[in-house]
Every structure is written in structure tokens, then in C-alpha cells.
Scaffold this motif. Structure first.
Motif, short mmCIF file in Angstrom:
data_model
loop_
_atom_site.label_atom_id
_atom_site.label_comp_id
_atom_site.label_asym_id
_atom_site.label_seq_id
_atom_site.Cartn_x
_atom_site.Cartn_y
_atom_site.Cartn_z
N VAL A 416 0.87 -1.15 0.04
CA VAL A 416 -0.39 0.01 -0.03
C VAL A 416 0.87 1.53 -0.06
N THR A 417 -0.08 2.00 -0.90
CA THR A 417 1.56 3.61 -0.95
C THR A 417 0.17 4.50 -1.30
N GLY A 418 0.65 5.72 -0.84
CA GLY A 418 0.11 7.08 -0.77
C GLY A 418 0.47 7.95 -2.49
N LYS A 419 1.05 6.72 -3.58
CA LYS A 419 2.18 7.56 -4.38
C LYS A 419 1.05 7.70 -5.25
N PRO A 420 1.36 8.68 -6.42
CA PRO A 420 0.03 8.47 -7.18
C PRO A 420 1.00 7.53 -7.92
N VAL A 421 -0.55 6.20 -8.22
CA VAL A 421 0.06 5.40 -9.65
C VAL A 421 -1.37 4.71 -10.93
N LEU A 422 -0.78 4.94 -11.53
CA LEU A 422 -1.30 4.45 -12.73
C LEU A 422 -1.91 3.30 -13.39
N LEU A 423 -3.32 2.84 -12.91
CA LEU A 423 -3.27 0.59 -13.48
C LEU A 423 -4.11 0.78 -14.74
N LEU A 424 -3.32 0.02 -15.26
CA LEU A 424 -3.77 -0.30 -16.78
C LEU A 424 -4.48 -1.60 -16.83
N LEU A 444 -5.40 1.40 -3.03
CA LEU A 444 -4.39 2.63 -3.21
C LEU A 444 -5.17 3.99 -3.52
N PRO A 445 -4.90 5.39 -2.24
CA PRO A 445 -5.37 5.88 -2.19
C PRO A 445 -5.70 7.05 -3.66
N ALA A 446 -4.27 7.30 -4.05
CA ALA A 446 -3.54 8.25 -5.29
C ALA A 446 -3.85 7.58 -6.67
N SER A 447 -4.40 6.42 -6.75
CA SER A 447 -4.50 5.24 -8.03
C SER A 447 -5.26 6.03 -9.28
N ARG A 448 -4.95 6.34 -9.72
CA ARG A 448 -6.14 5.93 -10.73
C ARG A 448 -6.27 4.01 -12.20
N LEU A 449 -7.25 4.16 -12.64
CA LEU A 449 -7.42 3.02 -12.80
C LEU A 449 -8.61 3.46 -13.82
N VAL A 450 -7.36 2.83 -15.94
CA VAL A 450 -7.75 2.91 -16.97
C VAL A 450 -8.11 0.91 -17.49
N PRO A 477 -0.16 13.93 -12.90
CA PRO A 477 -0.94 12.91 -12.21
C PRO A 477 -2.11 13.16 -11.43
N ALA A 478 -2.38 14.51 -10.96
CA ALA A 478 -4.01 14.93 -10.82
C ALA A 478 -4.63 15.44 -11.56
N ALA A 479 -4.25 15.46 -13.56
CA ALA A 479 -4.69 15.85 -14.74
C ALA A 479 -6.42 14.83 -14.01
N ALA A 480 -6.77 15.12 -15.24
CA ALA A 480 -8.30 14.97 -15.46
C ALA A 480 -7.77 13.70 -16.45
#
Length: 489
Positions: A416-424, A444-450, A477-480
């Protein structure tokens, strides 16, 4: 006008000398860490375009038992990036593609996607161009022969185990330690590469099993990780042994269900039974141009269809192949493409079987044989041949003689990490199901899922959209971001 033309070569020479000077001043030099790991620059073994600045070297691991090739593709001629992107290959046992031909493709892709960052490639210990190489010609040549014979699954498995044991005994006889390969060791190697090439925090871009190395690096060396792009995640709490029956048995079914072709499931079972009674010899041309004639039995057909789920480009052939065979067509273009693709995966000379088994036998819960058997009965009922193969070809059979050690307490806990993570993830990925990425996204609190609709395994290989999204994510990492790609291939 003639004077201007004469001056151009004179102006280009000082510029070239200036570029060479900057290159020389900025190149990574020989270095050694307190733990014994070291970096030694080398000439690149592939053609470097005149327009690119590329550095090559060898990292000798702590303990001085492994030498890992490293390629640094610089984004600028005049500066070094303080936070490069490093690609971590999957497997376990996969090569990163650092040979001369594959590097042409890498350099084209890196330029096309314009990461705006230095990009680093390396081979993990035992794989690709790393030394010592854990190649297994005994297995490769054995499988090459056997795929051209009509063998029952139990015969095929017995032969495979024989080839693998011969490889195991040769490697041991050469003094190689098969317990020297693990996710933890791969993580420490990556940490040493970062410290030797450009100390700081890097972006970890990983695919499949490589995502586990990335996550382990975040756990063991968090100060070296800036953010992560994880394609087709393989979390620590998912077990390759216990999940294998469900993954294999559901792989083709989920593709048929997604396309509204559920009616083809019993048809596939009938076609498999028919091929067992009358195997099909199918001449194909390998990607190298070599003619090859595999024999298609019921189980091999299923495994070829399962292999097709690795590729977004191949998934669309699965239903047509079943339909063609059911209709009596035994030479369709779709069948030839799927079987050729499966043969290429099966006979991939760059893949290290010993590394795969060393890591898997160490980290999978192979002693839970009764749980594995229960999973087989739950998931493989619809395909009797597949059930038989799973019972006859249990990964635990290999691990019975493949000494590879064990994992420390806590290894299987999620990272578990609070760093930005992009999940594909690919919607139809059978190998690392997209559900695993969804679960990881939840904790993962700062993750994005695509998710790529209709996508298979390792979507960044076949889907341009995911690479562009990754580039945008790393820039901000915060961009839409859109929640899915279009599966544009």
C-alpha cells in the motif's frame, strides 16, 4: 547562395563537437556502491541513430554473481533527467528486448511517445542478455519436437518434466544457484541500478510480473520511487499456483461471454473431443519464415485459444476459430493466425524457464495441493481434457525438484502506498484479470484505473491510447484522465 552552402559544414562541425563534449561530460561513469554493486559503461551493441543520445553499460549485482545490461535513452543532449522512467519486464523470466532488432523498435517507440524524460531499460538476472544466462535449450528443443507429435497431455507433461530436469541438473552442475532468483532480489537489483545511474526517485513503468517487482521496490526502497505505471497488475496477495485453474479455465469463456457467444462453449468442448480423436496437422509459417507443422489436439487447441487472450489483436479470432472448426473448416486464416501466435509464445527463445520456475516455486503456495485440486474441480468441469491436463500437469510437479527457497513472513501482504499510481488493464486479460487491478485501485488512495474494452494482457504493447495516457499521467498525476481507452490497437 554557394557561400551559404559552403558554410553549413563548417557550422555543423563545432555543433557536433559541442554535442560530443556534453555527451562525454554527462555520461554515467564507472561507479561502485558500498554493497558491492557496480556500473561499468560499455559500447552499445546495437545501432544508435545519429539523432539520439544513448548510453549502455553493465551493472554487476551485489555479490558480483550477475551482470545486467542497462540501456539509457536520454531525452536531452544537454542534461540528464533527475527522475528517469525505467521499464520493468514481466515473466518471471521475460527478457526486456535489448537485442539489436528489438532495440530498433524500442527506440522508435520511445521517440514516438515522447516521454519528456530519460528512459531506462535493463534485463533482470538470468534473462535476456544478462549473465549468467538461465537459458534452457533442453526444454526449447524438446517442445519444438513434441508440438509436431500427437501426444496425450500426460505424455506431453512427462516429456516436459524430463527436459526440465535435464536442464536443472546441467545448471546445477555448472555451479549456478537456482535459489538466487526472486522478486526481492529483482527489487534490490533495480534499487542498485537507480543509485548507480541517477540517484533519486524514479518512475517505475512495469508490465505483468514486473508490476510485482515495482511494488516490492516501493516496499523495500520507497525513497527511490516517485510514482508508478502498472500495466496488468500481479499483486503480492494473488497466488500463481492456486489461481491458475480458474485463470486457465475462465480465459476463453470470458471472451465468448463478452461477445455474446456463450453458445460456443459446448461447441468448443465438442471440437476439443473431436481433435483428440483425430488430431490436426496444421502447416504454418513462423514469424521468422521457418515452415513448421504443429499437431493440434483438443488440449492444444484450448491452449492456443488461451494464448490468444494475451493479445488484443488476437482475441477477436477466438470465436471464429471455434466456429470454423465446428463447421469442418480445418484451414481457416483465423485458425492459422491463432496457432502461429501460440507457437511463437511456446517456442520463445528469449524466455527463461529456469527463472520462471525459480521465482514461482519460491513464491507460489505449491504445498497447498488439496486447494489446487479443489480449484480444478470447481473451474474445469466444462472441459474434461482441460481438467485432465490441470491434474496431470500440476506446477507442483516441477517444484518437487526445483530448489528455490521460500519467501519471508509478510511477503504476500498487499503493498500500500500513497504515491501516484496509474493502473492499466485489459477487460479480457485472462492472465492477470482486470478484477485484480480493480481491487488494487480500492486500496491505493492515489491510484487511477484505466481499462481497455476488449483489451488483453499488457495493453501498453498493443494500445496506443494507454501509452499517451501514461505520458499525461506522469506529467501531471492530478490531471483529468478518461476512465477507459478505446482499444484502438
Amino acid at each position: 547562395m554557394k557561400k551559404v552552402r559552403l558554410l553549413l559544414p563548417l557550422l555543423a562541425l563545432p555543433l557536433l563537437l559541442l554535442l560530443l563534449r556534453f555527451h562525454g561530460d554527462l555520461s554515467v561513469g564507472s561507479a561502485r556502491l558500498a554493497n558491492g554493486a557496480s556500473f561499468e559503461p560499455t559500447s552499445c551493441w546495437f545501432r544508435v541513430p545519429f539523432t539520439r543520445r544513448v548510453e549502455c553499460g553493465l551493472v554487476t549485482t551485489r555479490g558480483m554473481e550477475h551482470r545486467l545490461p542497462v540501456v539509457i535513452v536520454r531525452d536531452s543532449w544537454f542534461s540528464n533527467d533527475t527522475s528517469p522512467v525505467v521499464f520493468i519486464q514481466g515473466g518471471p523470466g521475460g527478457a526486456a528486448g535489448l537485442d539489436a532488432l528489438a532495440m530498433e523498435w524500442w527506440l522508435e517507440d520511445i521517440e514516438r511517445y515522447d516521454w519528456g524524460r530519460d528512459f531506462v531499460l535493463y534485463d533482470q538476472r538470468g534473462t535476456g542478455l544478462a549473465q549468467p544466462s538461465l537459458a534452457c535449450p533442453e526444454v526449447l528443443e524438446g517442445m519444438r519436437r513434441d508440438l509436431q507429435l500427437a501426444l496425450r497431455p500426460d505424455e506431453e507433461n512427462a516429456r516436459y518434466l524430463g527436459y526440465l530436469r535435464a536442464c536443472h541438473d546441467r545448471l546445477r552442475g555448472e555451479g549456478l544457484r537456482l535459489d538466487d532468483y526472486s522478486t526481492a532480489a529483482n527489487s534490490d537489483d533495480l534499487a542498485d541500478i537507480i543509485k548507480l545511474v541517477q540517484p533519486g526517485s524514479w518512475t517505475l513503468y512495469a508490465a505483468s510480473y514486473g508490476t510485482r517487482i515495482a511494488l516490492e521496490t516501493e516496499r523495500r526502497h520507497p525513497q527511490l520511487v516517485r510514482d508508478m505505471v502498472l500495466d496488468s497488475v500481479y499483486p503480492h496477495d494473488k497466488d500463481g499456483f492456486l489461481s491458475w485453474p480458474g485463470i486457465l479455465a475462465r480465459g476463453v469463456d470470458r471472451v465468448l461471454e463478452h461477445g455474446g457467444r456463450q453458445s460456443l462453449k459446448p461447441v468448443l468442448a465438442e471440437v476439443m473431443q473431436r481433435l483428440d480423436q483425430e488430431p490436426l496437422r496444421l502447416p504454418v509459417s513462423r514469424y521468422s519464415g521457418e515452415p513448421y507443422t504443429p499437431v493440434l489436439t483438443g488440449t492444444r487447441l484450448y491452449m492456443a485459444l488461451f494464448a490468444a487472450t494475451y493479445s488484443s489483436d488476437m482475441i477477436g479470432h477466438i470465436a471464429p476459430v471455434i466456429g470454423d472448426l465446428a463447421a469442418g473448416s480445418r484451414r481457416s486464416a483465423a485458425l492459422t493466425e491463432v496457432v502461429t501466435f501460440a507457437v511463437e509464445l511456446e517456442l520463445d527463445a528469449t524466455f527463461s524457464e529456469p527463472v520462471f520456475h525459480s521465482v514461482s516455486c519460491r513464491e507460489d503456495q505449491v504445498r497447498r495441493e488439496s486447494d489446487y485440486l479443489a480449484e480444478v474441480e470447481i473451474h474445469a468441469r466444462a472441459y474434461p481434457q482441460l481438467r485432465r491436463m490441470l491434474l496431470d500437469h500440476s506446477p507442483a510437479d516441477v517444484c518437487a525438484f526445483w530448489e528455490s527457497g521460500s519467501v519471508p513472513a509478510g511477503f504476500r501482504e498487499p503493498v500500500v502506498t500513497g504515491k501516484p499510481v496509474l493502473l492499466l488493464g485489459g477487460e479480457l486479460d485472462a492472465i492477470t484479470p482486470v478484477e485484480w487491478a480493480r481491487e488494487m485501485h480500492d486500496y491505493l488512495p492515489a491510484s487511477r484505473l484505466v481499462v481497455v474494452p476488449g483489451g488483453g494482457h499488457a495493453v501498453t504493447v498493443t494500445d496506443v491510447c494507454t501509452m499517451l495516457l501514461a505520458r499525461d499521467f506522469l506529467a501531471d498525476p492530478a490531471a483529468a484522465l478518461p476512465m477507459q481507452c478505446n482499444g484502438d490497437g
